[in-house]
Design an enzyme around this catalytic site. Structure first.
Site, PDB file in Angstrom:
ATOM      1  N   ASP A 279       0.071  -6.219  -2.131  1.00 50.65           N
ATOM      2  CA  ASP A 279       0.331  -4.874  -2.632  1.00 50.65           C
ATOM      3  C   ASP A 279       1.828  -4.619  -2.480  1.00 50.65           C
ATOM      4  OD1 ASP A 279       0.172  -2.328  -3.616  1.00 50.65           O
ATOM      5  OD2 ASP A 279      -1.581  -1.754  -2.447  1.00 50.65           O
TER       6      ASP A 279
HETATM    7  C1  BGC Z   1      -0.880   0.517  -5.037  1.00 53.76           C
HETATM    8  C2  BGC Z   1      -1.462  -0.558  -5.941  1.00 53.76           C
HETATM    9  C3  BGC Z   1      -0.604  -0.689  -7.180  1.00 53.76           C
HETATM   10  C4  BGC Z   1       0.820  -0.987  -6.777  1.00 53.76           C
HETATM   11  C5  BGC Z   1       1.759  -1.157  -7.948  1.00 53.76           C
HETATM   12  C6  BGC Z   1       0.596   0.320  -4.790  1.00 53.76           C
HETATM   13  O1  BGC Z   1       1.134   1.430  -4.146  1.00 53.76           O
HETATM   14  O2  BGC Z   1      -1.576   0.521  -3.804  1.00 53.76           O
HETATM   15  O3  BGC Z   1      -2.772  -0.229  -6.293  1.00 53.76           O
HETATM   16  O4  BGC Z   1      -1.134  -1.689  -8.004  1.00 53.76           O
HETATM   17  O5  BGC Z   1       1.289   0.090  -5.978  1.00 53.76           O
HETATM   18  O6  BGC Z   1       2.001   0.032  -8.574  1.00 53.76           O
END
Ligand code: BGC
Length: 721
Positions: A279
């Site tokens: 993530d």
């Molecule tokens: C989220 C993810 C997301 C990523 C990219 C993160 O803060 O938890 O679900 O895909 O950001 O935007």
């Protein structure tokens, strides 16, 4: 065979832009472009050509949002992420977009670009309909492809363990079978466009409060039987090219540097062949690579770009074996081949938003849950003279949840965005409930009142023949809601309106479960969730009976909630979130009566169940008849629960199906039960263990409804995870 293969390569030499031999560093041929070879073989052939520098460039990627992190490479599309390709070898770049519920556009960095919003994940889960999950996935996948993306950060399958979790709306409820099945189908739909989908967030990212510091504590066997099982089922069905590991810690280590989760369970037990991406801002050390992480995403959000210079140094020093770095790129390439990224290069195209809105509307039509219908208040007659619609910005559109999954409408009308302060915005999909009601009841006088003054709303309600009052709850990534009330005094408004007019219908547009202090005064209640593009039409269709409601709750609406771990701690202070109930999530937890149970939802039809038969040959099969005893065609979600297993009392959804029945007709249902749902995970042997003994099964219309019951003896069985 040989000739054909040679011909395949010869064709590719001209079609794949292969440069003439003799150029520095060019391989003599590109045998990996032979589409008759397996993705594994193709990845192995290409992987061995990569230099260490090229490998390093493939295992870390940026957050591609210039407004947050500064300039991005010219080749990147402004969106969640970008990883450059290797042009020397024809390896395409990875263009990554969030797409849980439609193609996102973070902070609207792509000026003027929007996307078709599907209803929320909880809404999809309420349909209990895998075909709709596939159709929605196929739709957002095609839209993403048309906008130039080849990796979708979708497939959110975290189980709802905390009703106040700000991201519940992105996920698929509290049951592993339901969530895993629908996530798998949605991923399959996305990947049918020759692009990659993730499944995320691996694992136990079940609250937003302290998501970067919380240590989720759970018995490992219980984890296998709940949150991990949801992923296991989603991966088996959907075969996502990548898995995104989550922010939180699990039983000590961070999820993205968690040997047990990544190397032991995912890549070992499940033999997952794709790659693990982090993530955004979830990596804390270079040795996460040794623990199973293959790619660092959103690298500017980490303290260092661990998978660039530090990883190169660790490989040179031999503290991370070169073979591990090779495995990381091999996995990425393998998914790129398996999902067609080499064979079907992205070409941008126009999006048919009208057709896509119809896909979203179809999903919303089966997602709306009828929770209460006193004396058949609904459906409303289109001849009602005076209809009052109150609150919920029902004149603007239907609300959506915030955070990285936020979808902006395609032709954004500035009136659909309501600033909430602190840089937060409530985005309404341009789908007005008031306009949709007017279209369904052209002879009625439809008045809208925004609900600012409770007394005024009550006075108007008294003068109306029917009242529809809306209650909204905005939830978002990065924060949980403090309690389950409707914010900004809406409960008070609804109470006053339901008291003023006994024919009041309450329509909820919430991210998750809420309390309903006014429930007894209401005539009818619909939970419409975040209904997406086309959602208002779906709501009006259900209100007036053009659509017979068939949504069922994928989540318990609790009567009350306990403390939320870490909620009042200063930001950044670490804490633990214990899970003493283990795999007994939501309805599986014995205890007090919920406000509404998992699986619950009413219909304009009446269904009954007969003729239960249990049989066990290779697997347990459950068959029964469902009858529509009414004069109205409808859809029933037949649910099969395990209630006791070899002497142990349990509650577990082990099968479900949605059946469509014409008026006064019946159909036979046959469900094969996955043996893992009847088993315990045995820690000692690391196997699923189905104990010998009697298994009791109940069939009905919710987790608290038992229309049919029966038992069967099963033989002992062991199964590899
Ligand atoms: C989220 C993810 C997301 C990523 C990219 C993160 O803060 O938890 O679900 O895909 O950001 O935007």
């Amino acid at each position: 065979m040989k000739i054909l293969r040679a011909y395949g390569i010869a064709l590719c030499l001209s079609a794949c832009g292969w440069a003439a031999p003799g150029l520095a560093g060019q391989p003599a041929a590109r045998p990996w472009n032979d589409t008759s070879l397996s993705p594994d073989r193709r990845a192995a052939l290409l992987n061995r050509e990569l230099t260490v520098e090229e490998r390093i460039s493939m295992v870390h990627g940026i957050m591609a949002i210039p407004t947050r992190v500064g300039p991005i490479p010219a080749a990147a599309i402004p969106a969640a992420g970008y990883v450059p390709g290797v042009p020397r070898l024809g390896i395409p770049a990875l263009f990554e977009s969030d797409a849980s519920l439609g193609v996102a556009n973070p902070g609207r960095v792509r000026t003027g670009d929007g996307g078709t919003a599907l209803p929320s994940g909880l809404a999809l889960a309420s349909t209990f309909n895998p075909a709709l999950a596939y159709a929605g996935g196929a739709m957002i996948g095609s839209e993403a492809r048309a906008k130039g993306f080849n990796v979708l950060l979708a497939g959110g399958v975290n189980l709802t363990r905390e009703p106040r979790n700000g991201r519940n709306f992105e996920y698929l409820g509290e049951d592993p079978l339901l969530a895993g099945t629908l996530a798998g189908e949605s991923i399959r739909g996305i990947q049918s466009n020759h692009i990659i989908s993730t499944a995320k967030h691996f694992v136990l990212n079940d609250q937003e409060t302290g998501r970067h510091v919380v240590n989720e504590l759970i018995d490992p066997a219980a984890l296998r039987e709940s949150d991990l099982l949801a992923f296991e089922l989603a991966i088996e069905r959907g075969r996502p090219g990548s898995i995104m590991c989550s922010y939180n810690k699990v039983n000590g280590p961070y999820a993205c540097g968690n040997e047990f989760l990544l190397n032991h369970v995912l890549k070992g037990d499940w033999a997952y062949p794709g790659w693990v991406m982090s993530d955004w801002g979830a990596v804390y050390a270079t040795d996460f690579a040794a623990r199973g992480l293959d790619q660092e995403s959103g690298e500017q959000l980490d303290q260092q770009v661990w998978f660039a210079a530090p990883l190169r140094a660790a490989v040179q020093a031999g503290t991370i074996p070169a073979s591990r770095l090779e495995d990381m790129t091999r996995r990425i390439l393998r998914s790129m081949f398996a999902n067609g990224l080499f064979d079907y290069p992205i070409e941008r195209s126009e999006v048919d938003y009208a057709a896509h809105t119809q896909v979203a509307r179809n999903e919303a039509s089966e997602a709306i849950v009828l929770l209460r219908n006193r004396d058949g208040t609904l459906p409303l007659a289109s001849s009602v003279a005076r209809i009052l619609v109150v609150g919920g910005h029902a004149d603007l559109g239907t609300p959506s949840g915030g955070g990285s999954s936020q979808v902006f409408p395609p032709h954004t009308d500035p009136g659909t965005i309501i600033p909430l302060g602190g840089g937060k915005n409530m985005v309404f999909q341009s789908s007005s409930v008031v306009a949709a009601i007017r279209a369904r009841a052209p002879k009625s006088t439809v008045t809208f009142y925004n609900g600012s003054y409770v007394s005024q709303a009550a006075a108007l309600a008294k003068q109306s023949d029917a009242v529809i009052v809306l209650g909204t709850q905005w939830t978002t990534e990065n924060e949980d809601v403090p309690d389950l009330t409707l914010p900004s005094g809406q409960d008070e408004l609804i109470e006053a309106v339901t008291e003023a007019n006994p024919h009041t219908v309450v329509v909820l547009e919430t991210g998750g479960p809420v309390e309903m202090p006014w429930l007894d005064h209401s005539a009818a209640v619909l939970e419409a969730w975040y209904a997406g593009a086309g959602g208002a039409d779906a709501i009006a269709d259900v209100l007036f009976g053009a659509v017979n409601p068939s949504g069922r709750l994928p989540i318990t609406f609790p009567a009350s909630v306990g403390p939320l771990p870490g909620f009042l701690l200063p930001a950044g202070q670490a804490f633990a979130a214990p899970h003493p109930h283990g795999s007994a999530v939501g309805y599986r937890q014995p205890g007090s009566k919920p406000l509404f149970p998992f699986g619950y939802g009413l219909s304009y039809s009446h269904f009954s169940y007969q003729g239960l038969k249990l049989a066990s040959a290779k697997a347990l099969t459950v068959s029964f008849d469902v009858r529509n005893d009414s004069a109205v065609a409808g859809k029933e979600v037949a649910q099969v629960y395990l209630t006791s297993a070899a002497g142990e009392s349990v509650k577990r959804l082990v099968g479900f199906t949605k059946v469509e029945l014409a008026a006064n007709s019946a159909g036979r249902v046959r469900i094969e039960v996955d043996p893992r749902l009847l088993s315990h995970f045995d820690e000692k042997t690391q196997r699923w263990h189905l104990q010998k003994g009697r298994y009791d099964i109940e069939v009905g219309a919710s987790s608290r409804d038992s229309a049919l019951a029966g038992g069967i003896h099963l033989r002992e069985a062991w199964r590899k995870p």
